[in-house]
Structure formats: structure tokens, C-alpha cells
Design a protein around this motif. Structure first.
Motif, PDB file in Angstrom:
ATOM      1  N   GLN A  81     -19.472 -23.521  -7.109  1.00  0.00           N
ATOM      2  CA  GLN A  81     -18.807 -22.511  -6.293  1.00  0.00           C
ATOM      3  C   GLN A  81     -17.322 -22.436  -6.636  1.00  0.00           C
ATOM      4  O   GLN A  81     -16.739 -21.352  -6.675  1.00  0.00           O
ATOM      5  CB  GLN A  81     -18.993 -22.824  -4.811  1.00  0.00           C
ATOM      6  N   LEU A  82     -16.711 -23.590  -6.890  1.00  0.00           N
ATOM      7  CA  LEU A  82     -15.300 -23.615  -7.281  1.00  0.00           C
ATOM      8  C   LEU A  82     -15.098 -22.937  -8.632  1.00  0.00           C
ATOM      9  O   LEU A  82     -14.155 -22.162  -8.814  1.00  0.00           O
ATOM     10  CB  LEU A  82     -14.793 -25.053  -7.342  1.00  0.00           C
ATOM     11  N   ALA A 121     -15.075 -29.696  -2.617  1.00  0.00           N
ATOM     12  CA  ALA A 121     -13.827 -29.296  -1.966  1.00  0.00           C
ATOM     13  C   ALA A 121     -14.139 -29.070  -0.490  1.00  0.00           C
ATOM     14  O   ALA A 121     -15.073 -28.351  -0.152  1.00  0.00           O
ATOM     15  CB  ALA A 121     -13.273 -28.025  -2.587  1.00  0.00           C
ATOM     16  N   LEU A 148     -17.374 -26.832  -0.420  1.00  0.00           N
ATOM     17  CA  LEU A 148     -17.755 -26.082  -1.614  1.00  0.00           C
ATOM     18  C   LEU A 148     -18.127 -27.049  -2.734  1.00  0.00           C
ATOM     19  O   LEU A 148     -17.446 -28.056  -2.939  1.00  0.00           O
ATOM     20  CB  LEU A 148     -16.616 -25.180  -2.079  1.00  0.00           C
ATOM     21  N   GLU A 170     -15.258 -19.192  -8.255  1.00  0.00           N
ATOM     22  CA  GLU A 170     -14.001 -18.657  -7.725  1.00  0.00           C
ATOM     23  C   GLU A 170     -12.920 -18.653  -8.798  1.00  0.00           C
ATOM     24  O   GLU A 170     -12.103 -17.743  -8.860  1.00  0.00           O
ATOM     25  CB  GLU A 170     -13.529 -19.453  -6.507  1.00  0.00           C
ATOM     26  N   LEU A 204      -9.785 -32.002  -2.319  1.00  0.00           N
ATOM     27  CA  LEU A 204     -10.652 -32.130  -3.491  1.00  0.00           C
ATOM     28  C   LEU A 204     -11.036 -33.589  -3.689  1.00  0.00           C
ATOM     29  O   LEU A 204     -10.172 -34.473  -3.666  1.00  0.00           O
ATOM     30  CB  LEU A 204      -9.931 -31.634  -4.745  1.00  0.00           C
ATOM     31  N   LEU A 217     -11.404 -28.963 -12.328  1.00  0.00           N
ATOM     32  CA  LEU A 217     -12.463 -28.143 -11.744  1.00  0.00           C
ATOM     33  C   LEU A 217     -13.745 -28.209 -12.557  1.00  0.00           C
ATOM     34  O   LEU A 217     -14.842 -28.252 -12.006  1.00  0.00           O
ATOM     35  CB  LEU A 217     -12.009 -26.684 -11.637  1.00  0.00           C
ATOM     36  N   CYS A 263     -14.195 -32.622 -10.518  1.00  0.00           N
ATOM     37  CA  CYS A 263     -14.184 -32.318  -9.084  1.00  0.00           C
ATOM     38  C   CYS A 263     -15.623 -32.260  -8.573  1.00  0.00           C
ATOM     39  O   CYS A 263     -16.455 -31.529  -9.104  1.00  0.00           O
ATOM     40  CB  CYS A 263     -13.474 -30.986  -8.829  1.00  0.00           C
ATOM     41  N   VAL A 320     -10.443 -19.692  -2.516  1.00  0.00           N
ATOM     42  CA  VAL A 320     -11.242 -20.792  -1.971  1.00  0.00           C
ATOM     43  C   VAL A 320     -11.068 -20.863  -0.460  1.00  0.00           C
ATOM     44  O   VAL A 320     -12.038 -20.997   0.288  1.00  0.00           O
ATOM     45  CB  VAL A 320     -10.854 -22.134  -2.643  1.00  0.00           C
TER      46      VAL A 320
END
Length: 165
Positions: free
Chosen positions: A46-47, A78, A42, A50, A87, A71, A75, A34
Motif C-alpha cells: 500500500q505504501l 506504517a 498500511l 501511494e 514506520l 519503502l 519498511c 498516506v
């Protein structure tokens, strides 16, 4: 009648500290990916991308834990300003928690709303924002607006009225 026992509700930071202690290498692998994106914001997809990109063995250790659940479902974004990742987590409606992680030291801190917003402003401005710099920014915005609308004579009066407010 059964007596209820009130227990302390642990904060998200407390739970993450425990998770970081148990799975520091796996979480470091994810956070490093990240952080490699550099400065920016992000989104959840996208998290998760990753997270899916970390090695299979690391991902399996985190799949059924709190970190993956954060996540996956709570969330919302980020903010990355290396070495920090912040976060924004929404564990339930109306409740927000902001977690600040130093990737280099694997230190987890809980932020209050003003601290989170300050960190987000640092991302945009590149430095801390004070009242005097906000005043300068509003003057810049007004000048930019006047410059932009000067090409449209019918809007000049509207801009002058707007700036008077």
C-alpha cells in the motif's frame, strides 16, 4: 597493516532527517497521501502504491534515494494516527527501527520498542493503555467468551477451566 578507523554508525533517523531536509516537498507529498487514508495500518504494498501515485517529478527525485529504498525493501508497516505516521523498518535481520514522523511539522523521531507498541495500542484503543484498563479489557474478554460459549453446554466446563488459569 592498514589501520581501520571506526566511525559512528548513523541511525536511520539521522539519514531520514537529511533526506527530509533535501526533499521536503516531495516527501510531504507522499506522506500527505498516506495520511489521507486516516487512522489505520498500511502494509508495504500500500505504501509503494501511494509512492507510485505521487507526481512524476517528485517521484523521480526520490527514486534513487534512501527514502525509496526504505519503502521498497525494509519498511514492514506504517501506522497512521494523523498527524503522525510511524514506520516499522527492518534494515537487516534481527534489527528493527521505528521512525515516528509528524506530517504537519516534518519532524522525525526515533522510537523505542515500548513506545512503538504503545502507539500501536493507541490505534486500537483510541487512548493510552494502562494496567487498570488492561484488567478491565480482560474482564470484558472473559465475559464475552462466557456469553459466546453459553450456547454450547459441552464447552462451558472448558471455559471455566480456562478462566481459572
Amino acid at each position: 597493516m592498514a589501520e581501520g578507523i571506526l566511525t559512528r554508525v548513523h541511525s536511520l533517523r539521522t539519514h531520514l532527517d537529511e533526506t527530509f531536509t533535501a526533499h521536503s516537498n516531495e516527501i510531504l507529498s507522499f506522506l500527505s497521501r498516506v495520511e489521507s487514508h486516516g487512522k489505520g495500518i498500511l502494509q508495504p504494498h500500500q505504501l509503494l502504491a501511494e509512492f507510485e501515485a505521487i507526481p512524476e517529478a517528485s517521484r523521480k527525485k526520490l527514486t534513487n534515494g534512501l527514502f525509496r529504498e526504505i519503502l521498497k525493501s525494509t519498511c514492514t508497516e506504517a501506522i497512521v494516527l494523523p498527524p503522525w505516521i510511524t514506520l516499522a523498518v527492518r534494515p537487516r535481520p534481527g534489527v528493527w527501527e521505528y521512525i515516528h514522523v509528524n506530517v504537519s511539522a516534518l519532524v522525525v523521531e526515533e522510537l523505542r520498542v515500548p513506545e512503538y507498541l504503545h502507539f500501536k495500542e493507541e490505534l486500537v484503543d483510541g487512548s493510552a493503555v494502562g494496567i487498570s484498563s488492561r484488567a478491565k479489557d480482560s474482564k470484558k474478554t472473559r465475559k464475552c467468551r462466557e456469553t459466546h460459549y453459553s450456547d454450547f453446554p459441552q464447552l462451558r466446563g472448558a471455559v471455566s477451566a480456562f478462566n481459572a488459569v
